[in-house]
Design an enzyme around this catalytic site. Structure first.
Site, PDB file in Angstrom:
ATOM      1  CB  CYS A   2      -0.887   0.025   1.251  1.00  0.00           C
ATOM      2  SG  CYS A   2      -1.892  -1.431   1.408  1.00  0.00           S
ATOM      3  NE  ARG A  27       4.276   2.191  -1.263  1.00  0.00           N
ATOM      4  CZ  ARG A  27       5.217   2.173  -0.310  1.00  0.00           C
ATOM      5  NH1 ARG A  27       6.405   2.660  -0.585  1.00  0.00           N
ATOM      6  NH2 ARG A  27       4.978   1.695   0.874  1.00  0.00           N
ATOM      7  CD1 TRP A  73      -0.772  -5.369  -4.302  1.00  0.00           C
ATOM      8  CD2 TRP A  73      -0.088  -6.230  -2.368  1.00  0.00           C
ATOM      9  NE1 TRP A  73      -0.224  -6.600  -4.558  1.00  0.00           N
ATOM     10  CE2 TRP A  73       0.204  -7.153  -3.401  1.00  0.00           C
ATOM     11  CE3 TRP A  73       0.261  -6.560  -1.076  1.00  0.00           C
ATOM     12  CZ2 TRP A  73       0.828  -8.376  -3.168  1.00  0.00           C
ATOM     13  CZ3 TRP A  73       0.891  -7.766  -0.827  1.00  0.00           C
ATOM     14  CH2 TRP A  73       1.149  -8.668  -1.875  1.00  0.00           C
ATOM     15  CG  ASN A  97       2.068   0.230   3.808  1.00  0.00           C
ATOM     16  OD1 ASN A  97       1.683  -0.892   3.467  1.00  0.00           O
ATOM     17  ND2 ASN A  97       3.315   0.632   3.664  1.00  0.00           N
ATOM     18  N   GLY A  98       0.321  -1.775   6.036  1.00  0.00           N
ATOM     19  CA  GLY A  98       0.859  -2.764   6.974  1.00  0.00           C
ATOM     20  C   GLY A  98      -0.193  -3.820   7.251  1.00  0.00           C
ATOM     21  CD  GLU A 463      16.541 -11.176 -11.411  1.00  0.00           C
ATOM     22  OE1 GLU A 463      16.069 -11.818 -10.458  1.00  0.00           O
ATOM     23  OE2 GLU A 463      16.085 -10.068 -11.744  1.00  0.00           O
ATOM     24  CE  LYS A 467      13.578  -8.197 -12.901  1.00  0.00           C
ATOM     25  NZ  LYS A 467      13.644  -8.974 -11.766  1.00  0.00           N
ATOM     26  CD  GLU A 470       9.662  -9.503 -11.371  1.00  0.00           C
ATOM     27  OE1 GLU A 470       9.000  -9.231 -10.364  1.00  0.00           O
ATOM     28  OE2 GLU A 470      10.884  -9.360 -11.419  1.00  0.00           O
ATOM     29  CG  HIS A 486      18.139 -36.206 -12.156  1.00  0.00           C
ATOM     30  ND1 HIS A 486      18.554 -37.503 -11.961  1.00  0.00           N
ATOM     31  CD2 HIS A 486      19.256 -35.486 -12.429  1.00  0.00           C
ATOM     32  CE1 HIS A 486      19.877 -37.568 -12.086  1.00  0.00           C
ATOM     33  NE2 HIS A 486      20.324 -36.354 -12.371  1.00  0.00           N
ATOM     34  CE  LYS A 583      11.344  -1.578  -6.771  1.00  0.00           C
ATOM     35  NZ  LYS A 583      12.000  -2.366  -7.841  1.00  0.00           N
TER      36      LYS A 583
HETATM   37  C1  AGP Z   1      12.105  -8.426  -8.216  1.00  0.00           C
HETATM   38  O1  AGP Z   1      11.924  -8.116  -9.622  1.00  0.00           O
HETATM   39  C2  AGP Z   1      10.815  -8.656  -7.532  1.00  0.00           C
HETATM   40  N1  AGP Z   1       9.980  -7.503  -7.693  1.00  0.00           N
HETATM   41  C3  AGP Z   1      10.935  -9.177  -6.116  1.00  0.00           C
HETATM   42  O2  AGP Z   1      11.334 -10.525  -6.226  1.00  0.00           O
HETATM   43  C4  AGP Z   1      11.928  -8.467  -5.163  1.00  0.00           C
HETATM   44  O3  AGP Z   1      13.242  -8.733  -5.571  1.00  0.00           O
HETATM   45  C5  AGP Z   1      11.719  -9.052  -3.761  1.00  0.00           C
HETATM   46  O4  AGP Z   1      10.406  -8.756  -3.348  1.00  0.00           O
HETATM   47  C6  AGP Z   1      12.707  -8.510  -2.725  1.00  0.00           C
HETATM   48  O5  AGP Z   1      12.527  -7.129  -2.586  1.00  0.00           O
HETATM   49  P1  AGP Z   1      13.663  -6.302  -1.807  1.00  0.00           P
HETATM   50  O6  AGP Z   1      14.928  -6.432  -2.591  1.00  0.00           O
HETATM   51  O7  AGP Z   1      13.157  -4.894  -1.759  1.00  0.00           O
HETATM   52  O8  AGP Z   1      13.796  -6.916  -0.424  1.00  0.00           O
END
Ligand code: AGP
Length: 588
Positions: A2, A27, A73, A97-98, A463, A467, A470, A486, A583
């Site tokens: 949020c 976010r 969110w 937020n939280g 990674e 990418k 997501e 396997h 984010k």
């Molecule tokens: C990365 O593209 C993602 N959005 C997500 O995996 C991110 O790396 C993860 O949530 C960790 O976030 P941080 O580095 O702010 O702790």
């Protein structure tokens, strides 16, 4: 995650709050709302979907000087208008937020007192509790203290009260919140990009700090209502950091900042081929735990490979959501490293707190200055990536990979490998300027993609796969190359897309064999390597510059990021704000 923005001042509040919310869209959110004081009343407008939809419901010319806004969110309760913020119960209106961990217990207690709840959120217990204690204390600040003493969990709050239409209140515990004084009023916000159009001054609130804001002043209290004075910080960056500056998406803009980010991070720690005092002299640790989430964890996997090979220190890499609950074997000879771009990821923060509570030395590798993880770790090493707005991390990943390569050399205790960084920016620039369309067109047609690699290349497969998932919503999986046979190879059929990453000469023949195994089953192979080989086991090749293994991951990740971006663009995805993603995941 949020986002919260509030304003109180001489000017119209609504345009400022909505503008701030738009800079928090990165976010991730699914609904938005505002509350503002006008005609001696608190008005609330909420809408599901984008902020633009909310904006259409508002008259921004309304001369209201106090407003709080929220992008939600969803964590508790489905996405609908009733569950959107702000929430009002009795005389109190709140944006949050939280997560309130004990909200059910509080809700049951208050329902027995006759309080009616309209939403299925955890948040609604906050205004309800504030109103409950306000009726007893007849004092807003005392009601706030009683409320936060009863709440368990995390919260950044913006609060307005029917009985006090000249003030805005804010509180922070566990979720980030800043106070930002400007020439014509004062803001509260979850993050700096929300206020950069109006001011570069900000104050970071610490845990359980309460703020009472009026049009031209503010007072900060601790949770015993002792007044406290805090330093006003100046944000080092510029408004440009939060602007697109001609790029179609923040993700593309941030990838193209990687040459600068590499140099800024390198030059912050190294000068004339020697470490500056910005890189601490870590005592000799006999073992290292690296703990993070998502892409940051994959940086940890790269770090494991580099530190073990060059510094000869055993490294255990774990995702934070497992690490914080499992039995950990560490002692005074262990260094626990938390990697986090935002410095606010709940699981990573709790893993840090667990290690600290057990008396273990902790190091944070973070991008966001003074974030919770940065502030709570024993040591902190900042990457110099600047604000990263796109949900998918790119430049921060490259900066973290740069920093862990430097940390590896520091732990190794010799400096001669520092020369491998000299001139690397030319390779970064060349890779950024390539055209990856032919690969993106192929991948964009695939519904299932496999990334295979070994050791550090497997970390990059992880990674690259994330990418792609997501940003383009293509199902993708990263598998250790040797593991394919396997079980998973059963999924390989005609034209299944397999992306092989192979940058380590000493194991390349093994990975090539694995690629030939899938080629024999008619897979379509994209081969990413730094050693050209004339062979028919691959259909496309991406040839990377050949540099020392210690800096190779910094280059390998760039095509993976740009290809993911191009695929997402072809597929028309919401690149900067992928569905369901935030984010920084500040909830568990
Ligand atoms: C990365 O593209 C993602 N959005 C997500 O995996 C991110 O790396 C993860 O949530 C960790 O976030 P941080 O580095 O702010 O702790």
């Amino acid at each position: 995650m949020c986002g919260i923005v509030g304003y109180i001042g001489k000017e119209k509040a609504l345009p400022k709050v909505l503008s701030g919310l738009k800079f928090l869209e990165y976010r991730g959110y699914d609904s938005a709302g505002v509350a503002y004081i006008y005609d001696n009343e608190i008005k609330i407008t909420k809408e599901v979907g984008r902020i633009n939809s909310l904006e259409k419901l508002l008259d921004l010319s309304i001369p209201s000087n106090i407003a709080i806004g929220h992008t939600r969110w969803a964590t508790h309760g489905e996405v609908n208008i009733i569950n959107s913020h702000p929430h009002k119960v009795g005389k109190f209106t709140v944006v949050h937020n939280g997560i309130i961990e004990n909200y059910l217990k509080i809700k049951e207690k208050l329902q027995k007192e006759g309080i009616i709840f309209k939403s299925s959120t955890d948040t609604e217990v906050i205004p309800a509790l504030l109103d409950y204690y306000y009726q007893k204390e007849n004092n807003i600040l005392k009601a706030i203290v009683k409320t936060i003493n009863e709440l368990e969990g995390s919260f950044a709050l913006g609060i307005i009260c029917d009985d006090d239409k000249n003030n805005l209140y804010a509180i922070r515990r566990g979720s980030p919140l800043i106070i930002a004084p400007s020439n014509d009023g004062i803001f509260i916000a979850s993050d700096i990009p929300a206020i950069l159009n109006y001011t570069n001054k900000y104050i970071l609130l610490n845990e359980n700090e309460i703020v009472k804001l009026s049009k031209n002043e503010y007072q900060i209290y601790d949770n015993k209502l002792n007044k406290i004075i805090k330093e006003i910080k100046i944000y080092e960056g510029s408004q440009d950091d939060a602007m697109l500056n001609g790029y179609d998406h923040y993700m593309l803009k941030e990838i193209h900042e990687e040459e600068k980010v590499f140099l800024d991070t390198f030059n912050y720690y190294v000068e004339n081929n020697k470490f500056k005092d910005t890189m601490p002299n870590f005592k000799k640790y006999q073992n290292i735990h690296i703990v993070a989430c998502g892409s940051a964890y994959y940086v940890g996997c790269i770090a494991k490979s580099l530190i073990e090979n060059y510094a000869n220190i055993p490294v255990y890499a774990s995702v934070a959501s497992e690490y914080r609950y499992q039995k950990n074997f560490y002692d005074q000879n262990t260094l626990v490293i938390i990697i986090s771009q935002s410095g606010e990821t709940a699981d990573s923060l709790e893993a840090l707190r667990k290690a600290k509570n057990d008396g273990i030395d902790t190091l944070a590798i973070v991008n966001v200055a003074m974030s919770s993880i940065a502030r709570e770790a024993k040591y902190t090493l900042y990457v110099k990536a600047g604000p990263e707005i796109a949900v998918a991390t790119t430049k921060a990943f490259l900066a973290q990979t740069t920093l862990i390569a430097l940390l590896t050399i520091k732990l190794q205790g010799q400096n001669d490998l520092l020369k491998e960084f000299i001139g690397l920016e030319k390779h970064i620039r060349e890779l950024l300027n390539r055209n990856y369309q032919e690969y993106a067109k192929i991948i964009s047609k695939s519904n299932n993609t496999f990334f295979i690699g070994r050791l550090v290349d497997y970390a990059l497969c992880l990674e690259g796969s994330l990418k792609l998932k997501e940003t383009s919503y293509i199902n993708s999986v990263a598998i250790q190359a040797g593991e394919l046979k396997h079980g998973t190879i059963s999924l390989i059929t005609d034209n299944t897309l397999v992306i092989g990453i192979c940058t380590k000469k000493d194991i390349s023949s093994k990975t090539i064999s694995n690629l030939k195994e899938v080629k024999a089953r008619k897979a379509n192979i994209i081969y990413i390597t730094n050693e050209f080989i004339e062979d028919n086991f691959y259909d496309q090749i991406i040839l990377l510059p050949k540099v020392n293994d210690i800096v190779m991951p910094i280059l390998t990740v760039i095509p993976l990021q740009l290809i993911a971006y191009e695929v997402a663009k072809i597929r028309g995805c919401d690149i900067d704000k992928p569905r369901n993603l935030a984010k920084s995941v500040t909830v568990e």
